[in-house]
Scaffold this motif. Sequence first.
Motif, mmCIF file in Angstrom:
data_model
loop_
_atom_site.group_PDB
_atom_site.id
_atom_site.type_symbol
_atom_site.label_atom_id
_atom_site.label_comp_id
_atom_site.label_asym_id
_atom_site.label_seq_id
_atom_site.Cartn_x
_atom_site.Cartn_y
_atom_site.Cartn_z
ATOM 1 N N UNK A 150 6.554 3.168 -0.733
ATOM 2 C CA UNK A 150 7.105 1.805 0.020
ATOM 3 C C UNK A 150 6.080 1.244 0.708
ATOM 4 N N UNK A 151 5.433 2.174 1.901
ATOM 5 C CA UNK A 151 4.575 1.717 2.499
ATOM 6 C C UNK A 151 3.250 1.100 2.014
ATOM 7 N N UNK A 152 2.908 1.713 1.199
ATOM 8 C CA UNK A 152 1.766 1.361 0.295
ATOM 9 C C UNK A 152 1.922 -0.329 -0.510
ATOM 10 N N UNK A 153 3.261 -0.129 -0.986
ATOM 11 C CA UNK A 153 3.664 -1.442 -1.760
ATOM 12 C C UNK A 153 3.658 -2.511 -0.843
ATOM 13 N N UNK A 154 4.168 -2.394 0.315
ATOM 14 C CA UNK A 154 4.425 -3.559 1.177
ATOM 15 C C UNK A 154 3.209 -4.023 1.956
ATOM 16 N N UNK A 155 2.287 -3.108 2.311
ATOM 17 C CA UNK A 155 0.931 -3.314 2.726
ATOM 18 C C UNK A 155 0.335 -4.055 1.799
#
Length: 193
Positions: free
Chosen positions: A160-165
Motif C-alpha cells: 500500500x505504501x508503494x502504491x500510494x507513493x
Amino acid sequence: MTRKPAIEDAALALFASEGFEGASLGRIADSVGIRKPSIYAHFRSKEDLFLSVFKRTLRRKQQVLFRQVLHGANRPFEDNLYDLAEHLMDEYESDAETRFLLRMSYFPPRSLHDEVMGLVNPFFEQAERSLTRLLQRKENAVRLHPGGAHEAALAYVTVLDGVLAEAIYGSRDTAAKRLKAVWPVYCRGVLRP
C-alpha cells in the motif's frame, strides 16, 4: 458554525493544494471572510493550525478506513484489501482530506517533521495491528501460511505504501498498474497453495 471549523476547512483546502509553505494565513483568512489577526483567536500560529487540521483529518480518515475494511469483512480478505487500495487511490484523486493527509505524511513541513511523524507512525502501527487481528480470524488464518497474519499485514502495508507513493509522485493510472502487477505476487506469498 463557529469560525474555528471554518478556518480549519479553509486551511485544509489550501494545505492540500498548495502545501504548508504555499498556504498563507492571509489567504486562509480571505477564504473564510475574516481578517488574518482573527485566526490568532483560535490558533497560536500557522504551525498550530496545521497540526490541528492534521490531527482532525487523521481521526476522520481512521474512521473511514475502519468502516471500509468492515464493510467487506464477509468477502475474501484479499479482495477486501485490494479494494481498499483502489479506494485510497480514488480518494487521493477526489478528496482534499486524503490528498492532504497523504502528501503531508510523505512530505511533512520541515519545521513540523517530528510532530507529524509522531502522529503518522502510531496511526500506521495501529492499522498494522488491526489488520493483523483481521487476518488472525479463523476464516482468514486457515487460508494463510501458518503464523502468517502479521507477515501478511506488514506486507500489505508495504504494498500500500508503494502504491500510494506512486499515486502521489506519478499518477492514478501508474499506481493502478503497479497494484495490479504486484497483487498476484502478494497473494501467492501470503496464501496457502
